[in-house]
Scaffold this motif. Structure first.
Motif, short mmCIF file in Angstrom:
data_model
loop_
_atom_site.label_atom_id
_atom_site.label_comp_id
_atom_site.label_asym_id
_atom_site.label_seq_id
_atom_site.Cartn_x
_atom_site.Cartn_y
_atom_site.Cartn_z
N UNK A 1 126.02 9.80 24.81
CA UNK A 1 127.12 8.96 24.35
C UNK A 1 127.34 9.19 22.85
N UNK A 2 128.57 9.52 22.49
CA UNK A 2 128.96 9.61 21.08
C UNK A 2 129.85 8.41 20.78
N UNK A 3 129.42 7.59 19.82
CA UNK A 3 130.23 6.46 19.39
C UNK A 3 131.09 6.90 18.20
N UNK A 4 132.40 6.75 18.36
CA UNK A 4 133.33 7.02 17.25
C UNK A 4 134.03 5.71 16.88
N UNK A 5 133.22 4.70 16.57
CA UNK A 5 133.74 3.37 16.25
C UNK A 5 134.35 3.37 14.85
N UNK A 6 135.47 2.69 14.64
CA UNK A 6 136.04 2.60 13.29
C UNK A 6 135.18 1.70 12.41
#
Length: 473
Positions: free
Chosen positions: A171-176
């Protein structure tokens, strides 16, 4: 003192009958306020002397120069490492050489996580090395690493909505980035949330608003009864690249290798020094910062600056020959980056003395240009602190804000002890936080002088007042 008390009592008795209770309260409030202002006027000269010595005089740039020598000599200071031991020994000797009193080391146990060798390589849709920093307490991968397809999400909600797609993937999180307080939950809990849906590892966009291809590390917490999977932070640039690729429907495969090891807890120390009070030595004002850091950069900003202006506060008071009524105690905490471990053990050891702890002060948001002080305490204490801040008019730093913060002093504040923390222009703090960029280059000697002046004036005046700060009973 008796005359003031009798006058106040007489007013309290007579006014309600003829003018009503609200007016009585207003008169009492005015009387207290005038008394506070009169007391603070007596500290104007000493405050000016502190400011002059710290900002213009012989101590100018001293905290900066001390810090530079320290971090250049020791380097970063990860919990459980030889570097941290060397740092504590360095400070123990330096505080003795500064002729402070009761220099001591208080033993504590701290976590000992070792990063080990780590790497990440994107194998599809093309070969590309991915910069990573493993997160504290993460487990390692098998020696051959973990090779898996990537799923990119922007939130925990999206992750759980796509749970079936996540099984067996990284899982790659690309959260702002919204704010550190809000966004850090992805670093803290990203691994466990990914594990709940069957992921084999997680890569988390660094918790920062700005990046020059620089990942940021930090502590993470595995949730109970959830499988542990390896986890690391990646740069903003790579997180956004993965998101763009995924939006185009491209298959992304990453090979992750992490040699992280969680060792048994290690021996460490909180480092303590004092200026013993001249009249009420058992009553204490604590000034503090943490000595440990992450294993990247130099730990100059987080929290070298805070630790060294706290030392500087005692040095300035000693140099001026001042003798506050209460004891001023410097505490350089250990194991803060793992959740205030050293401070928690210190609190357990000293909480029996809680009635004698007047004020706890910690600075752990950098030593940039100071703008004021954050304070937690009751209304009466706030009124006193507001007037203390007016003593800093010569350097135009007089603002008092609410809600003091600091991992290491939170134990005391939760128990009702007044707390204070420095507030400064921290716009760029999270650019460098927990990254290779946390070096002396971030520090500014002029700002450190001003921070030291604020820290010293406040701590000295509170320690020298005839009465302790009021607190809730």
């Amino acid at each position: 003192m008796k005359l003031i008390f009798l006058t106040t009592a007489l007013v309290s008795y007579m006014l309600p009958a003829c003018l009503g209770f609200p007016y009585e309260q207003e008169v009492l409030h005015q009387t207290k306020h005038e008394r506070i202002k009169k007391v603070m006027a007596d500290y104007k000269d000493v405050a000016n002397a502190i400011i002059d010595l710290a900002v213009h005089g012989g101590a100018q740039n001293r905290s900066y120069n001390r810090l530079a020598r320290f971090v250049d000599t020791i380097g970063n200071r990860m919990s459980g490492t030889e570097n941290l031991k060397n740092a504590i020994n360095y400070m123990y000797k330096a505080l003795q050489e500064d002729k402070l009193q009761n220099v001591s080391l208080e033993p504590v146990k701290v976590p000992h996580w070792v990063r080990g060798e780590e790497s990440a390589m994107m194998l599809k849709p093309r070969n590309k090395s991915i910069a990573i920093l493993g997160l504290g307490s993460s487990i390692g991968t098998p020696p051959e690493g973990i090779s898996a397809e990537v799923i990119v999400v922007s939130s925990f909600t999206e992750l759980h909505n796509r749970a079936k797609e996540a099984k067996g993937k990284i899982v790659v999180y690309n959260q702002p980035f919204v704010s550190y307080g809000e966004t850090v939950q992805y670093r803290a809990y990203g691994a466990s949330e990914a594990a709940k849906v069957g992921a084999v590892a997680s890569l988390i966009r660094s918790i920062t608003p700005f990046s020059v291809y620089s990942p940021h590390t930090g502590w993470q917490d595995y949730q109970k009864d959830v499988p542990k999977i390896p986890t690391a932070c990646i740069s903003i640039e790579d997180a956004e690249m993965f998101a763009r690729m995924a939006s185009r429907g491209e298959t992304i495969v990453v090979l992750l290798k992490m040699g992280a090891i969680n060792n048994p807890d290690a021996d460490s120390f909180n480092t303590v020094a004092e200026i013993v009070g001249s009249k009420y030595p058992e009553q204490v004002v604590i000034v503090s910062g943490h000595l440990d850091s992450w294993d990247v950069g130099q730990g100059a900003m987080d929290d070298g600056g805070g630790a060294f202006i706290s030392w500087e506060a005692l040095s300035l008071i000693k140099d001026l020959g001042l003798h506050p009524k209460r004891t001023l105690r410097l505490v350089l905490w250990t194991g803060e980056e793992q959740g205030g471990v050293g401070a928690g053990q210190y609190y357990q050891s000293h909480k029996k003395d809680i009635s004698n702890i007047d004020l706890v002060m910690e600075t752990d948001i950098g030593t940039f240009m100071p703008t004021g002080l954050q304070f937690s305490g009751n209304t009466e204490a706030q009124a006193i602190m507001t007037e203390i801040m007016q003593l800093l008019k010569p350097i135009n730093i007089t603002n008092l804000y609410g809600n003091a913060e600091g991992t290491d002093i939170s134990y005391w504040m939760e128990a009702g002890v007044p707390g204070a923390s420095l507030i400064d222009e921290i716009d760029k703090y999270f650019w460098f936080h927990h990254s290779q960029g946390d070096t002396m280059t971030v520090q500014n000697p002029v700002w450190m002088n001003l921070c030291a002046a604020v820290w010293t004036v406040v701590s000295y005046v509170v320690a020298d007042l005839e009465e302790m700060l009021p607190r809730e009973r």
